[in-house]
Design a protein around this motif. Structure first.
Motif, PDB file in Angstrom:
ATOM      1  N   ASP A 105     -19.671  56.407  38.138  1.00 54.89           N
ATOM      2  CA  ASP A 105     -19.688  55.013  38.572  1.00 54.89           C
ATOM      3  C   ASP A 105     -18.675  54.845  39.699  1.00 54.89           C
ATOM      4  O   ASP A 105     -17.562  55.380  39.616  1.00 54.89           O
ATOM      5  N   TYR A 106     -19.055  54.080  40.738  1.00 57.76           N
ATOM      6  CA  TYR A 106     -18.105  53.907  41.841  1.00 57.76           C
ATOM      7  C   TYR A 106     -16.947  53.038  41.358  1.00 57.76           C
ATOM      8  O   TYR A 106     -17.157  51.952  40.801  1.00 57.76           O
ATOM      9  N   PRO A 107     -15.691  53.500  41.549  1.00 58.62           N
ATOM     10  CA  PRO A 107     -14.541  52.768  41.010  1.00 58.62           C
ATOM     11  C   PRO A 107     -14.273  51.472  41.763  1.00 58.62           C
ATOM     12  O   PRO A 107     -14.459  51.400  42.981  1.00 58.62           O
ATOM     13  N   PRO A 108     -13.817  50.444  41.063  1.00 59.00           N
ATOM     14  CA  PRO A 108     -13.352  49.233  41.738  1.00 59.00           C
ATOM     15  C   PRO A 108     -11.981  49.483  42.364  1.00 59.00           C
ATOM     16  O   PRO A 108     -11.447  50.600  42.295  1.00 59.00           O
ATOM     17  N   GLU A 109     -11.424  48.467  42.954  1.00 60.43           N
ATOM     18  CA  GLU A 109     -10.109  48.598  43.587  1.00 60.43           C
ATOM     19  C   GLU A 109      -9.028  48.339  42.547  1.00 60.43           C
ATOM     20  O   GLU A 109      -8.958  47.262  41.971  1.00 60.43           O
ATOM     21  N   PHE A 110      -8.182  49.339  42.302  1.00 60.65           N
ATOM     22  CA  PHE A 110      -7.090  49.215  41.336  1.00 60.65           C
ATOM     23  C   PHE A 110      -5.771  49.008  42.080  1.00 60.65           C
ATOM     24  O   PHE A 110      -5.538  49.615  43.132  1.00 60.65           O
ATOM     25  N   THR A 111      -4.901  48.171  41.518  1.00 56.71           N
ATOM     26  CA  THR A 111      -3.565  47.962  42.088  1.00 56.71           C
ATOM     27  C   THR A 111      -2.619  49.002  41.511  1.00 56.71           C
ATOM     28  O   THR A 111      -2.381  49.042  40.301  1.00 56.71           O
ATOM     29  N   VAL A 112      -2.110  49.863  42.367  1.00 55.54           N
ATOM     30  CA  VAL A 112      -1.184  50.922  41.958  1.00 55.54           C
ATOM     31  C   VAL A 112       0.239  50.382  41.908  1.00 55.54           C
ATOM     32  O   VAL A 112       1.012  50.699  40.996  1.00 55.54           O
ATOM     33  N   ALA A 113       0.591  49.587  42.884  1.00 56.15           N
ATOM     34  CA  ALA A 113       1.909  48.958  43.016  1.00 56.15           C
ATOM     35  C   ALA A 113       1.697  47.738  43.920  1.00 56.15           C
ATOM     36  O   ALA A 113       0.644  47.597  44.535  1.00 56.15           O
ATOM     37  N   PRO A 114       2.667  46.844  43.998  1.00 55.91           N
ATOM     38  CA  PRO A 114       2.499  45.694  44.890  1.00 55.91           C
ATOM     39  C   PRO A 114       2.154  46.136  46.323  1.00 55.91           C
ATOM     40  O   PRO A 114       2.872  46.924  46.929  1.00 55.91           O
ATOM     41  N   GLY A 115       1.006  45.669  46.831  1.00 56.57           N
ATOM     42  CA  GLY A 115       0.583  46.033  48.174  1.00 56.57           C
ATOM     43  C   GLY A 115      -0.071  47.394  48.293  1.00 56.57           C
ATOM     44  O   GLY A 115      -0.406  47.822  49.388  1.00 56.57           O
ATOM     45  N   HIS A 116      -0.254  48.085  47.167  1.00 59.19           N
ATOM     46  CA  HIS A 116      -0.826  49.441  47.164  1.00 59.19           C
ATOM     47  C   HIS A 116      -2.055  49.448  46.264  1.00 59.19           C
ATOM     48  O   HIS A 116      -1.946  49.223  45.054  1.00 59.19           O
ATOM     49  N   VAL A 117      -3.234  49.700  46.856  1.00 55.91           N
ATOM     50  CA  VAL A 117      -4.474  49.713  46.085  1.00 55.91           C
ATOM     51  C   VAL A 117      -5.208  51.026  46.310  1.00 55.91           C
ATOM     52  O   VAL A 117      -5.058  51.682  47.347  1.00 55.91           O
ATOM     53  N   SER A 118      -6.003  51.420  45.312  1.00 53.26           N
ATOM     54  CA  SER A 118      -6.736  52.671  45.391  1.00 53.26           C
ATOM     55  C   SER A 118      -8.068  52.533  44.659  1.00 53.26           C
ATOM     56  O   SER A 118      -8.144  51.848  43.628  1.00 53.26           O
ATOM     57  N   ARG A 119      -9.107  53.182  45.198  1.00 50.05           N
ATOM     58  CA  ARG A 119     -10.401  53.217  44.534  1.00 50.05           C
ATOM     59  C   ARG A 119     -10.593  54.580  43.884  1.00 50.05           C
ATOM     60  O   ARG A 119     -11.314  55.442  44.391  1.00 50.05           O
ATOM     61  N   CYS A 120      -9.874  54.794  42.804  1.00 50.01           N
ATOM     62  CA  CYS A 120      -9.984  56.027  42.036  1.00 50.01           C
ATOM     63  C   CYS A 120      -9.753  55.696  40.570  1.00 50.01           C
ATOM     64  O   CYS A 120      -8.804  54.945  40.240  1.00 50.01           O
ATOM     65  N   TRP A 121     -10.592  56.264  39.685  1.00 50.37           N
ATOM     66  CA  TRP A 121     -10.454  55.950  38.263  1.00 50.37           C
ATOM     67  C   TRP A 121      -9.119  56.419  37.691  1.00 50.37           C
ATOM     68  O   TRP A 121      -8.639  55.898  36.691  1.00 50.37           O
ATOM     69  N   ARG A 122      -8.479  57.394  38.334  1.00 54.55           N
ATOM     70  CA  ARG A 122      -7.176  57.854  37.847  1.00 54.55           C
ATOM     71  C   ARG A 122      -6.107  56.773  37.980  1.00 54.55           C
ATOM     72  O   ARG A 122      -5.064  56.841  37.327  1.00 54.55           O
ATOM     73  N   ALA A 123      -6.347  55.776  38.852  1.00 54.84           N
ATOM     74  CA  ALA A 123      -5.370  54.700  39.070  1.00 54.84           C
ATOM     75  C   ALA A 123      -5.585  53.534  38.115  1.00 54.84           C
ATOM     76  O   ALA A 123      -4.849  52.543  38.175  1.00 54.84           O
ATOM     77  N   GLU A 124      -6.568  53.663  37.214  1.00 53.99           N
ATOM     78  CA  GLU A 124      -6.882  52.551  36.301  1.00 53.99           C
ATOM     79  C   GLU A 124      -5.703  52.214  35.389  1.00 53.99           C
ATOM     80  O   GLU A 124      -5.034  53.095  34.875  1.00 53.99           O
TER      81      GLU A 124
END
Length: 321
Positions: A302-321
């Motif tokens: 499934d294509y990952p949504p945008e996850f917030t890693v840190a303030p101002g830092h986003v990633s589209r990877c399930w590992r960042a969930e």
């Protein structure tokens, strides 16, 4: 107003409709840019970097068109502008520096003619006054003997000189957004460094925001405040530069950073990213990077949504969930 948002791109989609199918060159990207800020857009060839720039300028080539999203420039949606209104905005408010200056400069006109033609759109002044402005512009971009260079044709100048002339034309009408599409690719290392310093000087003088399109993380580290990593038409990670280098959260970003040579480390072979980017008219289901990723698992179907890693830092990877 340093915090003024110059550009806000939301869910931008630019597709090409061909006989073989729909090519999703830009597929739902979002970012914003403030006055005096530099955003780097990084990725392999074909990732959608340049098409993002052409979309902002309203110059998507046939058979492509923008099918969704918005491009808000100083609070106004550029997608609602007419061709005439966009023509007025290009060059005055938004300007682009091309990768190859020979594609921007007319070979049958002198540098002086091309500069004064641009200046005439902004200033209703006699030719002599426009010529003086042209000389000052060439001096601002560190071209020696500026007055003598006005009578040169583009082919009579070196690559570095031509790139500086393009820079002079770009700032002639004092734009507040400058898009630089890999402008240092054809320059040698010494001229490249000088040109990067020149862009920073121009930004300091004018307060212009800059979008810097590149594949070189060294340039990103030197030039940019924030960075967006593109893959297969999408932004897969976005953050400020320091956080991106210290804590990359997407496997593609990690692979790009590992591919940068480290002069302090002896290696037999530089790391590379296995495989090839996918064809944009036949994207795999789920995560587009999964066929090349060393960390795939079931969720990647499934294509990952945008996850917030840190303030101002986003990633589209399930590992960042």
């Amino acid at each position: 107003m340093a915090d003024e948002v110059i550009l806000r791109v939301q869910d931008l989609q630019t597709h090409f409709f061909t006989r073989t199918g729909v090519v999703k060159a830009v597929d739902g990207i979002s970012f914003e840019l403030k006055r005096g800020e530099t955003l780097g857009i990084v990725g392999e060839s074909g990732s959608g970097k340049s098409m993002t720039a052409w979309s902002i300028l309203g110059m998507v080539p046939h058979p492509g068109r923008i099918v969704g999203g918005s491009i808000n420039y100083l609070g106004e949606n550029l997608l609602e502008k007419s061709r005439g209104e966009m023509r007025d905005i290009r060059g005055s408010g938004i300007c682009m520096v091309m990768q190859d200056p020979l594609t921007s400069l007319n070979p049958v006109f002198t540098v002086g003619d091309q500069l004064t033609e641009t200046l005439r759109l902004e200033y209703n002044e006699p030719r002599r006054s426009l010529r003086d402005r042209a000389i000052r512009l060439l001096e601002n971009v560190r071209i020696p003997a500026a007055e003598e260079r006005l009578i040169n044709f583009p082919h009579q100048m070196s690559g570095g000189m031509r790139q500086r002339v393009v820079g002079a034309i770009s700032i002639a009408r004092s734009p507040n957004l400058l898009i630089a599409d890999e402008p240092t690719t054809s320059l040698d290392a010494t001229i490249q460094l000088q040109y990067l310093r020149l862009l920073k000087d121009i930004q300091a003088q004018t307060g212009a925001a800059i979008i810097f399109i590149t594949h070189d993380f060294g340039i990103v580290a030197r030039m940019c405040d924030r960075v967006a990593v593109m893959y297969a038409g999408r932004i897969v990670e976005q953050s400020d530069v320091e956080d991106m280098f210290d804590h990359p959260a997407h496997p593609y970003t990690e692979a790009l950073l590992e591919s940068v040579p480290d002069l302090d480390t002896d290696v037999d072979m530089l790391p590379s990213i296995e495989g090839q980017p996918p064809s944009l008219d036949a994207l795999p289901e789920g995560c587009s990077f999964a066929p090349r990723c060393p960390h795939t698992w079931d969720r990647c179907k499934d294509y990952p949504p945008e996850f917030t890693v840190a303030p101002g830092h986003v990633s589209r990877c399930w590992r960042a969930e």
